[in-house]
Design an enzyme around this catalytic site. Structure first.
Site, PDB file in Angstrom:
ATOM      1  N   SER A 158     -59.529  59.420  76.829  1.00 51.09           N
ATOM      2  CA  SER A 158     -60.944  59.306  77.100  1.00 51.09           C
ATOM      3  C   SER A 158     -61.678  58.284  76.239  1.00 51.09           C
ATOM      4  O   SER A 158     -62.780  57.872  76.587  1.00 51.09           O
ATOM      5  CB  SER A 158     -61.614  60.666  76.903  1.00 51.09           C
ATOM      6  OG  SER A 158     -61.584  61.032  75.534  1.00 51.09           O
TER       7      SER A 158
ATOM      8  N   LYS B 228     -68.108  56.538  69.427  1.00 47.59           N
ATOM      9  CA  LYS B 228     -67.880  57.146  70.748  1.00 47.59           C
ATOM     10  C   LYS B 228     -69.048  58.057  71.087  1.00 47.59           C
ATOM     11  O   LYS B 228     -69.582  58.741  70.211  1.00 47.59           O
ATOM     12  CB  LYS B 228     -66.564  57.944  70.702  1.00 47.59           C
ATOM     13  CG  LYS B 228     -66.086  58.460  72.060  1.00 47.59           C
ATOM     14  CD  LYS B 228     -64.771  59.250  71.929  1.00 47.59           C
ATOM     15  CE  LYS B 228     -64.272  59.738  73.281  1.00 47.59           C
ATOM     16  NZ  LYS B 228     -63.024  60.528  73.171  1.00 47.59           N
TER      17      LYS B 228
ATOM     18  N   SER C 213     -56.430  61.334  73.673  1.00 45.64           N
ATOM     19  CA  SER C 213     -57.574  60.460  73.965  1.00 45.64           C
ATOM     20  C   SER C 213     -57.813  59.344  72.961  1.00 45.64           C
ATOM     21  O   SER C 213     -58.642  58.471  73.200  1.00 45.64           O
ATOM     22  CB  SER C 213     -58.850  61.290  74.088  1.00 45.64           C
ATOM     23  OG  SER C 213     -58.897  61.923  75.342  1.00 45.64           O
TER      24      SER C 213
END
Lengths: 500, 493, 95
Positions: B159, B78, B183
Site C-alpha cells: 500500500s 504516508k 506494504s
C-alpha cells in the site's frame, strides 16, 4: 434455599428466577484507557480525550488502578482472581459508542467465580441468609450519553462518560423474589463501598443493574429470560422483577411465548418494554482487542490487593456482637454502610478516650445514642450522616458528660437538641445555658425542706403507707430545681427526709 | 555538485552540516521536484510551506549549534500518519477533509529530529491493497516503465505506493511507509528502493490510522540501507501511549552498519519456492545467496512448513481486526456524513460507510465481519490465530539453524495498473513472501537486486530475529554492496 | 461454507454498509471465492495449539491513575460534521 415468592397465575403458581448483571463504576480519577477525568457533572465533552472520542490512530492504555480495584473487589466477593485475563472488543454501532466497539472482557475475565451471603430480612440480621453465587466480574468501558430532548429532530452526544471504567458483576440466577434481588444489590453495594472500588451512587449512575427475569412452574425447567437494562434504584429493581414476571406469566398463560430480548424499564408507567433499537445488535463479534496485551498479574500483586482490603461488613458485624457486646440488630445497622461503621468507630475511640474506659465499656451507650438519637434526628432533618451537624467528637463529649453525671438523660436530650441547631460543643452549651446537673446537697435539702413544709398533708399520707407519693415529691423537687438536680441525689435526700 | 534531489538522507544531512548547501535550498529543490511530478500522483496533499518552515528552522538551528539528527532533510509522510493541521485521509473518501489536531508519534519524532514534511503521500485506501489502485485520490503511477517502448502505466506496489514511487522518482529523498502484510517491502521491490519493516512494537502505532493492529508497523523507505537505518533510529522507540510498543533501547543502527557477515548463517526456506515463480526471480534469489556467501555467511536450507497457510491466515486476521478498527468511521465525530432524507442514525451509518469506503475496503470489512460473526468465529478466526502460532514456531525453529532468512521480496516484478484489479486473490498473492514475517512480527528489509528482462526492478528480502534490526540491516547492506543497483527510471513525467 | 445473497445483506447490515440486492449479488461470488480460499486453513492440524495471544513477547505497562488529558472540547469537536452547544449532533434516536 428456594424462595417462597410465587406469582399467582390462572394455571397455578409460578416461580421467578432472577439473575443480575450489576454495572459498578470503578472509583478512579482517570478513565479506564485514557487520562481524561471521570468527574461527574462536567460540561459536555470536556472530560474527553482523543482516545475517548475514538479519533483515528488513537490507542488504549489501561489504568492500573482500575485493575487493582477490580482485583480487590473480586477478593471481597470471595472470588477466583485470574492471573491471566484479556480485553475483547464487543462490536456494535451506536452513537454513544465512538469506537464502534466496547472494550470489555468476554473470554477471559479478570475475576471468576465467587459468592456472597445475603440476609433476606434487613431487620433481622440473625434470620435467614442466602448465598448468592457470583459467576464472574469483568472490567469494561462505559459508553457516552445521548440527549434526546434538547432538539426536535436531533439527539446530542456527550462523551464525558465514554471510557469510564466499569466492573460488570454477573450473579448466578440464584434469586427468587424481588426482595432477594434487592437484598443482593444492597449487600453488593455495601461491599463495594467498604472496598472503596465504587461509590455505589445509584442516582448518578455509578451503579446500575441489568435484570434478567424468567418464570417457571415450581421446580420446572428454566424459562426464557428477558434482560431489562440499566435499572438504577433498589425500588425499580424490585418493580422490574414484579412487573416482568407478571407480564411473562400472563403472556405464557395466554398462549404466547417469552422472547429472549432486551427490555427497558419505564419508571413513570411502572412497566418494561421491548428495546427495538438494540434488537439487531446481538451478534457482537467479540474478539481479543489487538491494541492491548493480556493483563498478567503476579501473586504478589494479588497479595498486596488482599492486604489492602478493609474489614468487610460481615466480619465487622460479628466483631461488634462478640467483642463489643452489641445486639445483632445494632451491629447490623452500624455495619451496613461503610460510612456508618467509620463514624461509629470514631465515636467509639473518642468516647473511650474521654471516659478513660475501654471501647467495649462505652460501646453500648454509644451505639444506642447513634442509632436512636442521632439517626432519629438526621431522619427528621432529612440529612445523611456525612452532613450531620453533630460531629463524632461532640457526640463522644456528650456521652462522657452523661457518664460522669454532669448531665441527666433529660438534660442530655436538651443539650443534643441545641447541638443539632448550633453545631456547638456540648460542654460549651452546658456552660452557657447552665444546664449542668446539680449534686449540691445543701441546695437540694433546702428545696426539699420547703416542699415537705408546703405539703404537710401529703407527707402525712406517705408516712401512713402511701408509698406511691414518693414520685410526687421527686417531681416537685426536680421541678423546683428546674430539672437540673441529679435525680440520684434527690432520691437519696428525699428518702432521708421522709423516712427519717 | 550533483543535483540535490539525487542525494539521499545521509548525503543531505552531511552536506547540510558541511554547509555545502542550506536546508532551504534542499527544501526548495524537492518542493520543485514534487510540483513537477503531478503525473505520478504520489501526493494527496503537498506542504511546501511546511518543508520550508522546517528548513528555515534547521538553518537557524545549525547556526545555533542545536541542529537535530535529521535537520535539513525533507521527507514524505504516508497519508496513514495523522499530521497536525494537515489533512490525513488514509486515502479514503470517508476521511476526506479530516484535519487532525494531533501528530502521530512517529511523524512527530521525525519532525522533532529536524526533518521537514514535503506532503502526504498517496497510498492504497486504509493501506488495503498491493498496487495503489484503491486510493480514493486516484492511482499512483510508478516512474518505471517496461523497456518495450510502450507507455503502460505501472503499479508502484502497495500500500505504500505513493512513498515508493516518490522515492524512486527522486522527488523525495526518503519517506515513511507502513507495513501490515508487505506494504513497505513489496512497493520497495517494485520500484527498486529499500524498505524496512521493523520488529512489531519498535515504532509506536499512536496516531497512525489503524488497519490491522496486531500487524501494522511503520518503517522507513529510502534508496539505501543506510538511509533506512538513519530514519528508523529516529522513528523507533518506546511510546507509553501504545500498549504494544516495546520498551527497548533504540540502538545506533547506522554506526554499527557492516556488510561483513563472517560467522553468520543464512537460511534459505525451501517452502518459498512457489509454483509459477518467474525464473528471473529464482535466479536473483540464487544470486543473492552467492552475494551473502561472498560476504562471509554460511548458507543453510531451512524449512518453514506452514508458509503456505500464512496468506489465508492473514486474510482472516487482518480483515477481522480491520472490521472493528474501521467501525469508528461512522459520520458522527469527523469525516464524511451521508444523511439521506428521513434517515435515522443507523441509516446514516450505513449510507456514510457505503459512500465513504472503497470497494476493496468494503470487501475486507465484509470478510472480517463474517469471520467474526456468530457460529463462524472458531472455524475462521480462532483457527487462523492457531495457525499463526504455528507460523511463529516455524520461525523459532529456523532460528535454531540460522541467523537470517533470505527470500525474494515479491513473486513478480511490477505489473501494469489494472492488470490484477479484477482478481482479488491474485492481488493478495503479491504478499506471499512478506506476510509470514508480518504474522510473526519479525524485522525484514527489502533491497533491490537487479532488473528483469522488461527492465523492471526485482528485490530481495532479509528476515531477522525479533529485535535484530541490526543484523537485518547488515545483511541488507551486504546485498546492496554486491548488487550495486544503480538503475533508475528514466524521467517521463 | 458459502454465503448466499441474504447472508451478504445480513453481514452488510452488521457492518453498517448500505447495500442493494444487486450489489450483494455482485459481491457474493467475490466473497465466496475469498472464503473458499481461506478455508484451506481447515487442513492444518491445530489440536493442542493455542491461538496466538501476543506477537512479540511484551508485558502490559499500566497507566497511573492521574488526570492527564481532556478539557479540549474544541479539539474534540473540531472535525465534527455537526456540533451544537458543545455536543455532537446526530439524527434523533428513539430508544
Amino acid at each position: 434455599m428456594v424462595s417462597e415468592y410465587r406469582i399467582q397465575g390462572e394455571t397455578g403458581e409460578w416461580e421467578v428466577v432472577i439473575g443480575l448483571e450489576v454495572h459498578a463504576q470503578i472509583t478512579s480519577k482517570a478513565k479506564l484507557f485514557s487520562g481524561a477525568s471521570t468527574e461527574f457533572g462536567s460540561e459536555p465533552n470536556c472530560n474527553v480525550s482523543l482516545v475517548d472520542a475514538a479519533m483515528p490512530g488513537m490507542l488504549p492504555v489501561v489504568n492500573g488502578e482500575c485493575i487493582r480495584q477490580a482485583v480487590r473487589t473480586g477478593l471481597a466477593l470471595n472470588a477466583q482472581i485470574n492471573l491471566w485475563s484479556r480485553f475483547d472488543r464487543k462490536n456494535y454501532f451506536y452513537a454513544d459508542l465512538p469506537q464502534g466497539y466496547q472494550i470489555s472482557q468476554l473470554y477471559h475475565p479478570i475475576v471468576g467465580e465467587g459468592a456472597i451471603d445475603v440476609p433476606l430480612d434487613e431487620k433481622d440480621p440473625d434470620g435467614e441468609v442466602k448465598t448468592i453465587g457470583i459467576e464472574r466480574l469483568h472490567v469494561e468501558q462505559d459508553a457516552g450519553k445521548l440527549m434526546h430532548d434538547q432538539h426536535p429532530t436531533m439527539s446530542y452526544v456527550d462523551l464525558n462518560r465514554s471510557g469510564v471504567a466499569l466492573m460488570e458483576i454477573v450473579s448466578r440466577p440464584d434469586m427468587g423474589s424481588p426482595a432477594e434481588a434487592a437484598a443482593y444489590v444492597r449487600k453488593l453495594r455495601s461491599i463495594l463501598r467498604y472496598v472503596g472500588s465504587c461509590d455505589g451512587n445509584m442516582e448518578q449512575g455509578s451503579m446500575r443493574a441489568d435484570v434478567n427475569v424468567s418464570v417457571r412452574k415450581p421446580g420446572g425447567e428454566l424459562g426464557t429470560r428477558t434482560e431489562t437494562k440499566n435499572v438504577n434504584s433498589m425500588r425499580f429493581i424490585q418493580q422490574v422483577v414484579e412487573t416482568e414476571a407478571r407480564r411473562q406469566v400472563d403472556l405464557i398463560e395466554d398462549g404466547g411465548t417469552v422472547v429472549q430480548e432486551t427490555r427497558l424499564f419505564d419508571p413513570d408507567k411502572g412497566e418494561t418494554r421491548s428495546m427495538r433499537s438494540k434488537e439487531d445488535a446481538h451478534d457482537y463479534r467479540y474478539f481479543p482487542d489487538p491494541d492491548l496485551l493480556p493483563v498478567e498479574l503476579t501473586e504478589e500483586f494479588v497479595a498486596e490487593a488482599r492486604a489492602s482490603l478493609p474489614e468487610l461488613p460481615d466480619a465487622k458485624r460479628h466483631r461488634y456482637e462478640q467483642e463489643l457486646g452489641l445486639s445483632a440488630y445494632n451491629a447490623a445497622v452500624l455495619t451496613a454502610e461503610a460510612e456508618t461503621a467509620r463514624w461509629f468507630e470514631a465515636l467509639l475511640t473518642e468516647s473511650a478516650a474521654a471516659q478513660k474506659a475501654s471501647e467495649a465499656d462505652v460501646a453500648k451507650p454509644a451505639a444506642n445514642w447513634l442509632i436512636s438519637e442521632l439517626f432519629g434526628a438526621l431522619n427528621r432533618l432529612g440529612k445523611n450522616l456525612d452532613e450531620s451537624p453533630v460531629s463524632h467528637e461532640h457526640g463522644a463529649e456528650l456521652l462522657a458528660l452523661v457518664a460522669d453525671g454532669t448531665l441527666s438523660g433529660t438534660l442530655a436530650k436538651q443539650v443534643f437538641e441545641i447541638m443539632l441547631e448550633t453545631g456547638d460543643a456540648p460542654a460549651e452549651i452546658v456552660e452557657e445555658k447552665g444546664l449542668k446537673q446539680t449534686s449540691d446537697t445543701g441546695a437540694i435539702e433546702t428545696v426539699i425542706a420547703d416542699i415537705l413544709a408546703a405539703n404537710a398533708d401529703k407527707v402525712e399520707e406517705y408516712r401512713g403507707g402511701k408509698d406511691k407519693l414518693f414520685g410526687f415529691f421527686v417531681g416537685q423537687t426536680m421541678k423546683a430545681m428546674a430539672g437540673k438536680a441529679n435525680p440520684q441525689v434527690v432520691n437519696e435526700l428525699l428518702r432521708k427526709a421522709l423516712d427519717g | 555538485m550533483a543535483n540535490i534531489t539525487d542525494l539521499g538522507v545521509a548525503e543531505i544531512r552531511d552536506g547540510f552540516r558541511a554547509k555545502d548547501f542550506s536546508a532551504r535550498e534542499v527544501a526548495g529543490a524537492f518542493n520543485d521536484a514534487v510540483a513537477g511530478a503531478e503525473a505520478l500522483n504520489c501526493f494527496i496533499v503537498t506542504t511546501p510551506e511546511k518543508a520550508l518552515e522546517a528548513a528555515d528552522a534547521a538553518d537557524s538551528a545549525l547556526a545555533a549549534g542545536t541542529a537535530g539528527p535529521l535537520a535539513g532533510v525533507p521527507l514524505g509522510i504516508k497519508d496513514l500518519f495523522c499530521t497536525k493541521g494537515v489533512q490525513s485521509t488514509a486515502a479514503s473518501h470517508i476521511l476526506e477533509g479530516f484535519t487532525p489536531t494531533y501528530e502521530s508519534t512517529v511523524s512527530g519524532k521525525l519532525l522533532e529530529a529536524g526533518a521537514g514534511m514535503l506532503g502526504k503521500l498517496n497510498m492504497d485506501q486504509f493501506a488495503m491493497g498491493s498496487s495503489n489502485e484503491t486510493s480514493y485520490f486516484g492511482n499512483v503511477v510508478s516512474p518505471w516503465r517496461r523497456n518495450d517502448g510502450g507507455n503502460t502505466p505501472m503499479s508502484p506496489g502497495g500500500s505504500s505506493g505513493g512513498t515508493s514511487s516518490a522515492i524512486a522518482a527522486h522527488i523525495v529523498p526518503a519517506a515513511t511507509g507502513t507495513d501490515t502484510g508487505g506494504s513497505i517491502r513489496q512497493p520497495a521491490a517494485f520500484t527498486g528502493i529499500c524498505g524496512m519493516k521493523p520488529t512489531y512494537g519498535r515504532c509506536s502505532r499512536w496516531g497512525i490510522v489503524a488497519f490491522a493492529s496486531s500487524l501494522d508497523q511503520a518503517g522507513p523507505m529510502a534508496r539505501s540501507v543506510k538511509d533506512c537505518a538513519i530514519l528508523l533510529e529516529a522513528m523507533a522507540g518506546y511510546d507509553p501511549k501504545d500498549s504494544t510498543s516495546l520498551d527497548e533501547p533504540v540502538p545506533s543502527w547506522e554506526t554499527a552498519l557492516s556488510g561483513d557477515l563472517t560467522g553468520k548463517k543464512i537460511g534459505i526456506p525451501k517452502e518459498y519456492r512457489v509454483d509459477n515463480m518467474p525464473e528471473e526471480i529464482d535466479a536473483l534469489w540464487k544470486q543473492g545467496t552467492e552475494w551473502l556467501k561472498d560476504a562471509g555467511a554460511e548458507i543453510v536450507e531451512v524449512s518453514l512448513p506452514h508458509t503456505k497457510y500464512a496468506l489465508p491466515a492473514y486474510y482472516i486476521i487482518a480483515p477481522a481486526e480491520a472490521s472493528a478498527n474501521l467501525a469508528r468511521y461512522d459520520g458522527v465525530r469527523y469525516g464524511l456524513r451521508e444523511l439521506p432524507d428521513g434517515a435515522n442514525l443507523q441509516d446514516m451509518y450505513a449510507a456514510t460507510r457505503a459512500a465513504g469506503f472503497g470497494e476493496e475496503v468494503k470487501r475486507r470489512i465484509m470478510i472480517g465481519t463474517y469471520v467474526l460473526s456468530a457460529g463462524f468465529y472458531d472455524a475462521y478466526y480462532t483457527q487462523a490465530q492457531k495457525v499463526r502460532t504455528l507460523i511463529v514456531r516455524d520461525f523459532d525453529n529456523a532460528w535454531a539453524q540460522c541467523d537470517y532468512l533470505l527470500t525474494p521480496t515479491a513473486p513478480s516484478a511490477a505489473f501494469g495498473l489494472g492488470d490484477l484489479s479484477d482478481d482479488p486473490i491474485a492481488m493478495y498473492l503479491n504478499d506471499v513472501f512478506t506476510v509470514p514475517s508480518s504474522l510473526a512480527g519479525l524485522p525484514a528489509i527489502a533491497v533491490p537486486g537487479g532488473l528483469d528482462k522488461q527492465g523492471l526492478p526485482l528485490g530481495l528480502q532479509v528476515i531477522g530475529k525479533a529485535l535484530d534490526e541490526q543484523g537485518v540491516f547488515n545483511a541488507g547492506l551486504a546485498l546492496e554492496e554486491r548488487a550495486g543497483f544503480s538503475a533508475r527510471a528514466e524521467k517521463w513525467w | 461454507m458459502s454465503v448466499d445473497t441474504e447472508t451478504v445483506l445480513r453481514i452488510a447490515n452488521l457492518a453498517r454498509i448500505a447495500m442493494s440486492e444487486e450489489e450483494a449479488e455482485r459481491l457474493k461470488p467475490e466473497l465466496n471465492n475469498i472464503l473458499g480460499w481461506v478455508e484451506q486453513l481447515g487442513e492444518v492440524d491445530t489440536s493442542g495449539v493455542e491461538p496466538l495471544a501476543m506477537v512479540i513477547a511484551n508485558h502490559t505497562h499500566m497507566r497511573e491513575d492521574m488526570v492527564t488529558d481532556g478539557d479540549k472540547r474544541d479539539e474534540i469537536l473540531a472535525n465534527a460534521p455537526l456540533a451544537e452547544h458543545g455536543f455532537f449532533a446526530v439524527p434523533k434516536v428513539i430508544e
